[in-house]
Motif scaffolding. Sequence first.
Motif, PDB file in Angstrom:
ATOM      1  N   SER A 260       0.796  -1.236   0.000  1.00  0.00           N
ATOM      2  CA  SER A 260       0.000   0.000   0.000  1.00  0.00           C
ATOM      3  C   SER A 260       0.824   1.280   0.000  1.00  0.00           C
ATOM      4  O   SER A 260       0.312   2.359  -0.260  1.00  0.00           O
ATOM      5  CB  SER A 260      -0.885   0.017   1.241  1.00  0.00           C
ATOM      6  OG  SER A 260      -0.082   0.073   2.409  1.00  0.00           O
ATOM      7  N   LEU A 261       2.095   1.159   0.304  1.00  0.00           N
ATOM      8  CA  LEU A 261       3.010   2.303   0.427  1.00  0.00           C
ATOM      9  C   LEU A 261       2.630   3.171   1.631  1.00  0.00           C
ATOM     10  O   LEU A 261       3.036   4.320   1.727  1.00  0.00           O
ATOM     11  CB  LEU A 261       3.025   3.161  -0.849  1.00  0.00           C
ATOM     12  CG  LEU A 261       3.435   2.454  -2.148  1.00  0.00           C
ATOM     13  CD1 LEU A 261       3.689   3.490  -3.250  1.00  0.00           C
ATOM     14  CD2 LEU A 261       4.678   1.605  -1.930  1.00  0.00           C
ATOM     15  N   ALA A 262       1.869   2.590   2.539  1.00  0.00           N
ATOM     16  CA  ALA A 262       1.501   3.329   3.751  1.00  0.00           C
ATOM     17  C   ALA A 262       2.671   3.223   4.725  1.00  0.00           C
ATOM     18  O   ALA A 262       3.326   2.179   4.809  1.00  0.00           O
ATOM     19  CB  ALA A 262       0.256   2.708   4.370  1.00  0.00           C
ATOM     20  N   GLU A 263       2.931   4.289   5.466  1.00  0.00           N
ATOM     21  CA  GLU A 263       4.043   4.266   6.418  1.00  0.00           C
ATOM     22  C   GLU A 263       3.723   3.351   7.593  1.00  0.00           C
ATOM     23  O   GLU A 263       2.626   3.404   8.142  1.00  0.00           O
ATOM     24  CB  GLU A 263       4.317   5.689   6.921  1.00  0.00           C
ATOM     25  CG  GLU A 263       5.465   5.742   7.896  1.00  0.00           C
ATOM     26  CD  GLU A 263       5.859   7.165   8.275  1.00  0.00           C
ATOM     27  OE1 GLU A 263       5.648   8.089   7.460  1.00  0.00           O
ATOM     28  OE2 GLU A 263       6.362   7.345   9.390  1.00  0.00           O
ATOM     29  N   VAL A 264       4.713   2.530   7.958  1.00  0.00           N
ATOM     30  CA  VAL A 264       4.501   1.622   9.083  1.00  0.00           C
ATOM     31  C   VAL A 264       5.477   1.871  10.223  1.00  0.00           C
ATOM     32  O   VAL A 264       5.260   1.434  11.353  1.00  0.00           O
ATOM     33  CB  VAL A 264       4.617   0.149   8.643  1.00  0.00           C
ATOM     34  CG1 VAL A 264       3.543  -0.192   7.629  1.00  0.00           C
ATOM     35  CG2 VAL A 264       5.994  -0.132   8.077  1.00  0.00           C
ATOM     36  N   ASP A 265       6.562   2.580   9.928  1.00  0.00           N
ATOM     37  CA  ASP A 265       7.551   2.838  10.982  1.00  0.00           C
ATOM     38  C   ASP A 265       8.524   3.913  10.511  1.00  0.00           C
ATOM     39  O   ASP A 265       8.669   4.128   9.302  1.00  0.00           O
ATOM     40  CB  ASP A 265       8.315   1.538  11.292  1.00  0.00           C
ATOM     41  CG  ASP A 265       9.117   1.589  12.586  1.00  0.00           C
ATOM     42  OD1 ASP A 265       8.944   2.558  13.357  1.00  0.00           O
ATOM     43  OD2 ASP A 265       9.899   0.648  12.820  1.00  0.00           O
ATOM     44  N   ARG A 266       9.155   4.560  11.471  1.00  0.00           N
ATOM     45  CA  ARG A 266      10.191   5.527  11.105  1.00  0.00           C
ATOM     46  C   ARG A 266      11.105   5.787  12.282  1.00  0.00           C
ATOM     47  O   ARG A 266      10.719   5.573  13.440  1.00  0.00           O
ATOM     48  CB  ARG A 266       9.589   6.846  10.624  1.00  0.00           C
ATOM     49  CG  ARG A 266       9.011   7.749  11.704  1.00  0.00           C
ATOM     50  CD  ARG A 266       8.887   9.172  11.181  1.00  0.00           C
ATOM     51  NE  ARG A 266       8.037   9.284   9.992  1.00  0.00           N
ATOM     52  CZ  ARG A 266       7.979  10.364   9.217  1.00  0.00           C
ATOM     53  NH1 ARG A 266       8.726  11.415   9.505  1.00  0.00           N
ATOM     54  NH2 ARG A 266       7.194  10.398   8.168  1.00  0.00           N
ATOM     55  N   ALA A 267      12.312   6.236  11.959  1.00  0.00           N
ATOM     56  CA  ALA A 267      13.289   6.550  13.005  1.00  0.00           C
ATOM     57  C   ALA A 267      14.108   7.728  12.490  1.00  0.00           C
ATOM     58  O   ALA A 267      14.493   7.766  11.325  1.00  0.00           O
ATOM     59  CB  ALA A 267      14.205   5.351  13.252  1.00  0.00           C
ATOM     60  N   VAL A 268      14.330   8.698  13.359  1.00  0.00           N
ATOM     61  CA  VAL A 268      15.124   9.859  12.985  1.00  0.00           C
ATOM     62  C   VAL A 268      16.149  10.068  14.088  1.00  0.00           C
ATOM     63  O   VAL A 268      15.790  10.102  15.266  1.00  0.00           O
ATOM     64  CB  VAL A 268      14.250  11.129  12.855  1.00  0.00           C
ATOM     65  CG1 VAL A 268      15.107  12.299  12.374  1.00  0.00           C
ATOM     66  CG2 VAL A 268      13.099  10.894  11.884  1.00  0.00           C
ATOM     67  N   VAL A 269      17.395  10.154  13.732  1.00  0.00           N
ATOM     68  CA  VAL A 269      18.450  10.335  14.731  1.00  0.00           C
ATOM     69  C   VAL A 269      19.328  11.531  14.365  1.00  0.00           C
ATOM     70  O   VAL A 269      19.492  11.854  13.197  1.00  0.00           O
ATOM     71  CB  VAL A 269      19.354   9.084  14.841  1.00  0.00           C
ATOM     72  CG1 VAL A 269      18.530   7.874  15.206  1.00  0.00           C
ATOM     73  CG2 VAL A 269      20.078   8.849  13.529  1.00  0.00           C
ATOM     74  N   ARG A 270      19.865  12.183  15.402  1.00  0.00           N
ATOM     75  CA  ARG A 270      20.755  13.315  15.163  1.00  0.00           C
ATOM     76  C   ARG A 270      22.183  12.860  15.388  1.00  0.00           C
ATOM     77  O   ARG A 270      22.432  11.881  16.092  1.00  0.00           O
ATOM     78  CB  ARG A 270      20.455  14.436  16.145  1.00  0.00           C
ATOM     79  CG  ARG A 270      19.102  15.066  15.946  1.00  0.00           C
ATOM     80  CD  ARG A 270      19.049  16.350  16.726  1.00  0.00           C
ATOM     81  NE  ARG A 270      17.713  16.937  16.706  1.00  0.00           N
ATOM     82  CZ  ARG A 270      17.504  18.230  16.930  1.00  0.00           C
ATOM     83  NH1 ARG A 270      18.524  19.020  17.192  1.00  0.00           N
ATOM     84  NH2 ARG A 270      16.281  18.705  16.898  1.00  0.00           N
ATOM     85  N   GLY A 271      23.093  13.594  14.793  1.00  0.00           N
ATOM     86  CA  GLY A 271      24.490  13.248  14.969  1.00  0.00           C
ATOM     87  C   GLY A 271      25.373  14.363  14.469  1.00  0.00           C
ATOM     88  O   GLY A 271      24.894  15.469  14.236  1.00  0.00           O
ATOM     89  N   GLU A 272      26.644  14.058  14.313  1.00  0.00           N
ATOM     90  CA  GLU A 272      27.582  15.060  13.812  1.00  0.00           C
ATOM     91  C   GLU A 272      28.410  14.471  12.679  1.00  0.00           C
ATOM     92  O   GLU A 272      28.622  13.257  12.618  1.00  0.00           O
ATOM     93  CB  GLU A 272      28.515  15.518  14.940  1.00  0.00           C
ATOM     94  CG  GLU A 272      27.788  16.225  16.052  1.00  0.00           C
ATOM     95  CD  GLU A 272      28.750  16.994  16.957  1.00  0.00           C
ATOM     96  OE1 GLU A 272      29.967  16.739  16.901  1.00  0.00           O
ATOM     97  OE2 GLU A 272      28.255  17.857  17.710  1.00  0.00           O
ATOM     98  N   THR A 273      28.857  15.337  11.815  1.00  0.00           N
ATOM     99  CA  THR A 273      29.660  14.919  10.673  1.00  0.00           C
ATOM    100  C   THR A 273      30.956  14.273  11.159  1.00  0.00           C
ATOM    101  O   THR A 273      31.620  14.798  12.038  1.00  0.00           O
ATOM    102  CB  THR A 273      30.023  16.142   9.813  1.00  0.00           C
ATOM    103  OG1 THR A 273      28.817  16.754   9.382  1.00  0.00           O
ATOM    104  CG2 THR A 273      30.838  15.728   8.607  1.00  0.00           C
ATOM    105  N   THR A 274      31.286  13.112  10.597  1.00  0.00           N
ATOM    106  CA  THR A 274      32.512  12.435  11.009  1.00  0.00           C
ATOM    107  C   THR A 274      33.435  12.181   9.825  1.00  0.00           C
ATOM    108  O   THR A 274      34.544  11.674  10.003  1.00  0.00           O
ATOM    109  CB  THR A 274      32.197  11.077  11.660  1.00  0.00           C
ATOM    110  OG1 THR A 274      31.484  10.265  10.714  1.00  0.00           O
ATOM    111  CG2 THR A 274      31.360  11.272  12.909  1.00  0.00           C
ATOM    112  N   PHE A 275      32.975  12.523   8.640  1.00  0.00           N
ATOM    113  CA  PHE A 275      33.773  12.271   7.435  1.00  0.00           C
ATOM    114  C   PHE A 275      33.352  13.319   6.417  1.00  0.00           C
ATOM    115  O   PHE A 275      32.168  13.608   6.287  1.00  0.00           O
ATOM    116  CB  PHE A 275      33.481  10.861   6.902  1.00  0.00           C
ATOM    117  CG  PHE A 275      34.595  10.267   6.087  1.00  0.00           C
ATOM    118  CD1 PHE A 275      35.577   9.480   6.682  1.00  0.00           C
ATOM    119  CD2 PHE A 275      34.658  10.503   4.708  1.00  0.00           C
ATOM    120  CE1 PHE A 275      36.605   8.926   5.918  1.00  0.00           C
ATOM    121  CE2 PHE A 275      35.694   9.959   3.945  1.00  0.00           C
ATOM    122  CZ  PHE A 275      36.672   9.166   4.551  1.00  0.00           C
TER     123      PHE A 275
END
Length: 225
Positions: free
Chosen positions: A65-80
């Motif tokens: 269905s292309l319906a959203e079932v889960d998501r995760a968003v994380v913050r961080g810092e540039t390492t490369f």
Amino acid sequence: MQRPTSAVQREWPVTAADAVAVQEELRGLVDATDLGTTPRYVAGLDVAYEGDRLAAAVVVLDGESLAEVDRAVVRGETTFPYVPGLFAFREVPALLAGLEQLGTTPDLLVCDGQGLAHPRRFGLACHLGVLTGIPAIGAAKTTFVGSHGELARERGATAELVDDGEVVGAAVRTQDGIKPIYVSVGHRVTLPTAVAQVLRLTPHYRLPETTRLADRACREELSHE
DNA sequence: GCGACAG
DNA sequence: ATCTTGTCGC
């Protein structure tokens, strides 16, 4: 899902030369077999930046269905730093952290970048696929290596993306008369299947729904301080 | 030597 | 990726 921490810690380079060596080593682990079954959960991954800060998003959709079932968003810092050809070393750490936060294990990773359509045949999609063991494909807005002929104007039209005499991916027209996107194999998927999945994920726009939602999610995270 | 160069 | 207004077109 489980995080392949040991692999990351063991394989994380600091210099460009070491990063290239890691790619040369891991490229042999790319699995060329096809997706066994229709993916139930398809994930889109993307990263947004603001100076040295970054936010990575992984959005999982129901493959049907292309319906959203889960998501995760994380913050961080540039390492490369961003170095053409070593792009994965900039985004993989944060994306793995995002995958780790999911309550679902995706059956397919749709990456914002190349898979085999890479100078050493080991772009972001291959890297994420090999490190997670999850089937992965690359869906990029522009080419990195390779060239292709003209495509028919209709949605679904494709053209082989050839680099150094080798088919490394496909230019795919996802909507009538719009600029094509570039699809390539990442891990455990064949090119025809990768193209078919991209077309299933683009019922209305040029880019896959997975990519659009992940892009929006990580940008929104950065904008909210 | 001179450009090109995923995001 | 990100910096950035209006504008042409459906």
